[in-house]
Motif scaffolding. Sequence first.
Motif, PDB file in Angstrom:
ATOM      1  N   GLY A 238      33.972  26.688  40.708  1.00  0.00           N
ATOM      2  CA  GLY A 238      35.151  26.617  39.848  1.00  0.00           C
ATOM      3  C   GLY A 238      35.172  27.731  38.817  1.00  0.00           C
ATOM      4  O   GLY A 238      36.217  28.347  38.570  1.00  0.00           O
ATOM      5  N   GLY A 239      34.027  27.998  38.214  1.00  0.00           N
ATOM      6  CA  GLY A 239      33.943  29.094  37.245  1.00  0.00           C
ATOM      7  C   GLY A 239      34.238  30.430  37.887  1.00  0.00           C
ATOM      8  O   GLY A 239      34.949  31.273  37.322  1.00  0.00           O
ATOM      9  N   ASP A 240      33.707  30.626  39.085  1.00  0.00           N
ATOM     10  CA  ASP A 240      33.955  31.870  39.815  1.00  0.00           C
ATOM     11  C   ASP A 240      35.438  32.014  40.145  1.00  0.00           C
ATOM     12  O   ASP A 240      36.023  33.082  39.951  1.00  0.00           O
ATOM     13  CB  ASP A 240      33.115  31.890  41.097  1.00  0.00           C
ATOM     14  N   ALA A 241      36.056  30.935  40.623  1.00  0.00           N
ATOM     15  CA  ALA A 241      37.475  30.985  40.995  1.00  0.00           C
ATOM     16  C   ALA A 241      38.366  31.262  39.785  1.00  0.00           C
ATOM     17  O   ALA A 241      39.303  32.065  39.860  1.00  0.00           O
ATOM     18  CB  ALA A 241      37.893  29.682  41.663  1.00  0.00           C
ATOM     19  N   LEU A 242      38.060  30.624  38.660  1.00  0.00           N
ATOM     20  CA  LEU A 242      38.875  30.840  37.464  1.00  0.00           C
ATOM     21  C   LEU A 242      38.666  32.249  36.909  1.00  0.00           C
ATOM     22  O   LEU A 242      39.621  32.896  36.465  1.00  0.00           O
ATOM     23  CB  LEU A 242      38.559  29.785  36.407  1.00  0.00           C
ATOM     24  N   ALA A 243      37.434  32.733  36.964  1.00  0.00           N
ATOM     25  CA  ALA A 243      37.169  34.110  36.525  1.00  0.00           C
ATOM     26  C   ALA A 243      37.946  35.095  37.394  1.00  0.00           C
ATOM     27  O   ALA A 243      38.539  36.057  36.886  1.00  0.00           O
ATOM     28  CB  ALA A 243      35.669  34.395  36.582  1.00  0.00           C
ATOM     29  N   ARG A 244      37.950  34.852  38.698  1.00  0.00           N
ATOM     30  CA  ARG A 244      38.721  35.712  39.601  1.00  0.00           C
ATOM     31  C   ARG A 244      40.217  35.649  39.261  1.00  0.00           C
ATOM     32  O   ARG A 244      40.918  36.659  39.303  1.00  0.00           O
ATOM     33  CB  ARG A 244      38.522  35.282  41.055  1.00  0.00           C
ATOM     34  N   LEU A 245      40.692  34.456  38.932  1.00  0.00           N
ATOM     35  CA  LEU A 245      42.108  34.278  38.616  1.00  0.00           C
ATOM     36  C   LEU A 245      42.530  35.173  37.463  1.00  0.00           C
ATOM     37  O   LEU A 245      43.539  35.881  37.553  1.00  0.00           O
ATOM     38  CB  LEU A 245      42.399  32.811  38.277  1.00  0.00           C
ATOM     39  N   VAL A 246      41.782  35.150  36.362  1.00  0.00           N
ATOM     40  CA  VAL A 246      42.207  35.923  35.179  1.00  0.00           C
ATOM     41  C   VAL A 246      41.981  37.424  35.350  1.00  0.00           C
ATOM     42  O   VAL A 246      42.642  38.216  34.684  1.00  0.00           O
ATOM     43  CB  VAL A 246      41.567  35.410  33.869  1.00  0.00           C
ATOM     44  N   VAL A 247      41.086  37.814  36.255  1.00  0.00           N
ATOM     45  CA  VAL A 247      40.860  39.242  36.506  1.00  0.00           C
ATOM     46  C   VAL A 247      41.897  39.784  37.483  1.00  0.00           C
ATOM     47  O   VAL A 247      42.526  40.812  37.238  1.00  0.00           O
ATOM     48  CB  VAL A 247      39.423  39.496  37.030  1.00  0.00           C
TER      49      VAL A 247
END
Length: 143
Positions: free
Chosen positions: A26-35
Amino acid sequence: MTLSDHDKELIVKVWKKISPKAAQIGGDALARLVVVFPQTKIYFSHFADLSPSSPQIKAHGAKVLGAIGEAVRGIDNVSVSLSKLSELHAYNLRVDPVNFKLLAHTLLVSLSATLGAEFTPEIHLAWDKFLAVIAAVLSEKYR
């Protein structure tokens, strides 16, 4: 979009495998989202740090995967499982529904990165359909 019984089996099977890593994914997916989709940063302007290593991004990503887990547990009626979350995002947070599709995309990438070769085309398709169902449910209250 309708999930077949086989889709549901694949989703539940994969969830059992990834649930111990849910916070990380989840952290990886959200980090990818904002980048990758910087326009989504507007919804996280209250976070002190929006970098991929941000504790706030990781914590919120864990919440996102917690909601995915709820949807998996209620896979036969995702609408009921995520009703309160749909209301929160529509009425309080006022998140543009297109962002649910963007998050679904980054979740698929994170799942693929985590599972590697185990993320077969068949599993990819099942999860893509499931995340489309979730995005539609989260958008229901906007209508």
